[in-house]
Design a protein around this motif. Structure first.
Motif, short mmCIF file in Angstrom:
data_model
loop_
_atom_site.label_atom_id
_atom_site.label_comp_id
_atom_site.label_asym_id
_atom_site.label_seq_id
_atom_site.Cartn_x
_atom_site.Cartn_y
_atom_site.Cartn_z
N LYS A 164 3.06 6.23 -8.69
CA LYS A 164 3.98 5.39 -7.90
C LYS A 164 3.47 3.96 -7.82
O LYS A 164 4.24 3.00 -7.96
CB LYS A 164 4.14 5.96 -6.48
CG LYS A 164 4.94 7.22 -6.37
CD LYS A 164 5.00 7.65 -4.91
CE LYS A 164 5.62 9.02 -4.77
NZ LYS A 164 5.64 9.48 -3.37
N GLN A 165 2.16 3.81 -7.59
CA GLN A 165 1.61 2.47 -7.45
C GLN A 165 1.68 1.72 -8.77
O GLN A 165 1.93 0.51 -8.80
CB GLN A 165 0.19 2.52 -6.90
CG GLN A 165 -0.33 1.19 -6.36
CD GLN A 165 0.53 0.63 -5.23
OE1 GLN A 165 1.67 0.21 -5.45
NE2 GLN A 165 -0.02 0.62 -4.02
N ALA B 86 -3.64 4.15 0.17
CA ALA B 86 -2.82 5.35 0.42
C ALA B 86 -3.02 6.41 -0.66
O ALA B 86 -2.33 7.42 -0.67
CB ALA B 86 -1.34 4.95 0.49
N GLN C 114 0.83 -1.21 0.00
CA GLN C 114 0.00 0.00 0.00
C GLN C 114 0.85 1.26 0.00
O GLN C 114 0.44 2.31 -0.50
CB GLN C 114 -0.97 0.00 1.17
CG GLN C 114 -0.37 -0.12 2.55
CD GLN C 114 -1.43 -0.13 3.63
OE1 GLN C 114 -2.18 0.81 3.78
NE2 GLN C 114 -1.50 -1.20 4.40
N SER C 115 2.08 1.18 0.52
CA SER C 115 2.95 2.37 0.60
C SER C 115 4.01 2.39 -0.51
O SER C 115 5.02 3.08 -0.39
CB SER C 115 3.62 2.42 1.97
OG SER C 115 4.29 1.21 2.24
N ASN D 215 6.73 1.36 -1.55
CA ASN D 215 8.06 0.80 -1.27
C ASN D 215 9.04 0.95 -2.44
O ASN D 215 9.84 0.06 -2.70
CB ASN D 215 7.96 -0.69 -0.87
CG ASN D 215 7.38 -0.88 0.52
OD1 ASN D 215 6.71 0.01 1.03
ND2 ASN D 215 7.61 -2.03 1.12
N GLY E 91 0.69 9.61 -6.27
CA GLY E 91 0.52 8.31 -5.62
C GLY E 91 0.09 7.23 -6.61
O GLY E 91 0.59 6.10 -6.58
#
Length: 246
Positions: A146-147, A170, A88-89, A91, A143
């Protein structure tokens, strides 16, 4: 019936005196999209971390192609190359650009050359709509972007199974859709996935199997039609009631 890939058998996990998972049983076949739903704190993320061997189960077993990955004979890095995980973050490595983020695991774990890793990374970055951002650093991305990079990085390892731990939790609401679109596309292409999610519409519309957890146990599991359309357990009905009214 398609090939059995992952089997979770009588899995339990405790942290000290706190039992987080209790006698968990389910299986995943090739091409399945298994969604794990339930209230926060029900043990969903811990279950996924056990399947990925980021947490060691207290008892029970996890079989990958009939082989027990909890008995110490399989190296975790080699196993995780086959059973990838999207967090979820995100990484992502903040000191590397997008392309390097998607190459480092391939080169270290799979021993691919830089050129081979880059070619493979570009293929999957293109697949998730992020090929034009290869030089960007994570801090320059939204976000949702990024995901999508994190998904491309996991896919570049050519895993058999992809685990998603609340991949949209997130994200700002307007970015959730772009990640769910990528995941839906992967499902259509036959990617085997286990997805912990609060996105009930995704669980209902995209998954082939739904697992509902509460207080560390599986209360109910079945097809989306069974779990969403005709839940048998009072806890399941209560949990889904707000969603079903919406």
């Amino acid at each position: 019936m398609s090939e059995l890939i992952v089997q979770v058998r009588h899995l339990s996990k405790s942290f000290g005196n706190h039992e987080v998972l209790k006698d968990i049983d389910f299986e995943v076949r090739k091409g399945d999209v298994t969604t794990v739903i339930g209230a926060s704190g029900s043990g969903k993320s811990t279950l996924l971390r056990c399947v990925n061997m980021l947490e060691t189960p207290s008892s029970g077993s996890i079989l990958f192609h009939e082989e027990d990955v909890t008995d110490g004979t399989i190296k975790p890095a080699a196993y995780r190359a086959k059973v990838g995980m999207v967090f979820q973050s995100f990484n992502l490595f903040e000191n590397m650009n997008v392309l390097k983020n998607c190459c480092v695991g391939q080169m270290k774990v799979l021993k691919r050359s830089q050129s081979e890793a880059e070619e493979n990374a570009l293929k999957y970055l293109n697949h998730v709509g992020m090929a034009e951002y290869v030089e960007a650093r994570p801090r320059q991305l939204s976000g949702g972007q990024k995901q999508r990079v994190a998904i491309a990085r996991a896919l570049a390892m050519n895993p058999e199974v992809l685990l998603f731990d609340e991949p949209t939790s997130a994200l700002d609401p307007e970015m959730v859709g772009e990640v769910l679109d990528v995941m839906s596309k992967l499902a259509e292409e036959g990617m085997t996935m286990i997805v912990v999610t609060h996105e009930m519409a995704f669980a209902r519309d995209v998954s082939s199997h739904v697992v509902y957890m509460s207080d560390g146990v599986i209360c109910e599991q079945g097809t989306p039609e069974e779990v969403f359309g005709n839940p048998k357990q009072p806890q399941t009905r209560a949990f889904l009631s707000r969603f079903r009214k919406g």
